[in-house]
Design an enzyme around this catalytic site. Sequence first.
Site, PDB file in Angstrom:
ATOM      1  N   ASP A 115      57.267 -12.981 -18.727  1.00 44.14           N
ATOM      2  CA  ASP A 115      55.874 -12.548 -18.774  1.00 44.14           C
ATOM      3  C   ASP A 115      55.132 -13.459 -19.751  1.00 44.14           C
ATOM      4  O   ASP A 115      55.510 -13.578 -20.924  1.00 44.14           O
ATOM      5  CB  ASP A 115      55.820 -11.091 -19.235  1.00 44.14           C
ATOM      6  CG  ASP A 115      54.420 -10.509 -19.198  1.00 44.14           C
ATOM      7  OD1 ASP A 115      53.494 -11.130 -19.767  1.00 44.14           O
ATOM      8  OD2 ASP A 115      54.234  -9.432 -18.607  1.00 44.14           O
ATOM      9  N   GLY A 116      54.090 -14.102 -19.274  1.00 45.93           N
ATOM     10  CA  GLY A 116      53.366 -15.045 -20.120  1.00 45.93           C
ATOM     11  C   GLY A 116      52.785 -14.422 -21.368  1.00 45.93           C
ATOM     12  O   GLY A 116      52.756 -15.047 -22.437  1.00 45.93           O
ATOM     13  N   ASP A 133      46.723 -19.749 -16.059  1.00 43.11           N
ATOM     14  CA  ASP A 133      46.364 -19.740 -14.643  1.00 43.11           C
ATOM     15  C   ASP A 133      47.198 -18.674 -13.941  1.00 43.11           C
ATOM     16  O   ASP A 133      47.867 -18.940 -12.952  1.00 43.11           O
ATOM     17  CB  ASP A 133      46.611 -21.128 -14.041  1.00 43.11           C
ATOM     18  CG  ASP A 133      46.049 -21.263 -12.632  1.00 43.11           C
ATOM     19  OD1 ASP A 133      45.147 -20.484 -12.285  1.00 43.11           O
ATOM     20  OD2 ASP A 133      46.537 -22.137 -11.887  1.00 43.11           O
TER      21      ASP A 133
END
Length: 264
Positions: A115-116, A133
């Site tokens: 998970d970013g 993004d």
Amino acid sequence: MSEAQGQSRPFVTEFGTLRALQFDGLTVQSVMSIADPDVLALDYTRAMMGFLLFKPRPRHIVMVGLGGGSLAKYCLRTLPDTRFTAVEISPEVIALRQRFGIPPDDERFRVLCADGADYLRDSDDAPDVLLVDGFVATGQPARLGSADFFADCRRALAPDGVLVVNHWAGDGRYPVYAARLREAFDGRVLAIAAEDGDNRISFSAPGPGFPPSRGRILARCAELAELHSFDVADIAQRVLARLDRMMGRRSADAGLDGAGSHSD
């Protein structure tokens, strides 16, 4: 362009000479030219590469959302001294990397399945450039537009680093996300529009020297034009137009403040 939790499985489609990553039959997440896999086929990706006007020789780039890997491939090819880390939440997206010509991991490039938002919260990488993004079919995940996320982006960046966020202006939450970004970076945000959709690309930096002067941007544009295959001058003109509007608004605000300070 994917942060694909809780949605349909990704799939690949082809339109003539183009290969696309999709999550539904309506929204295209990423596009690749089959004949020239490293070209930036969509304008929003070229606009995101506008970070070169502010940070032309990054040491390390971190990107949230791998998608079809257009930005990763372009940076790996044109920035030979740069390391690139892509953080993608969806193992299904990562599994399609060969279909989009994304190279295997090596000493310069790695793809992490994570998970970013969690990654940036816990990261001590201090990248020079941070590209965000991450999208689902319905827009940007709420967590990637939260005040905590943007605060973590600022903390994670190198002191002279640049954050680049791809927003979708068609999302009703976009004004809220944009306001949170401005607050997290003390108003040091410059946003331009992409020409092939409702994408808005926001550049932010923690340092007080952002945004740079017109002269600095023009000088950087001249340096970069011979090194890159996309139209750097076009992106620079959008940046300069936005900078002019920002400077004009500040001048107008200063004039109003001055007018209000006069006494009889």
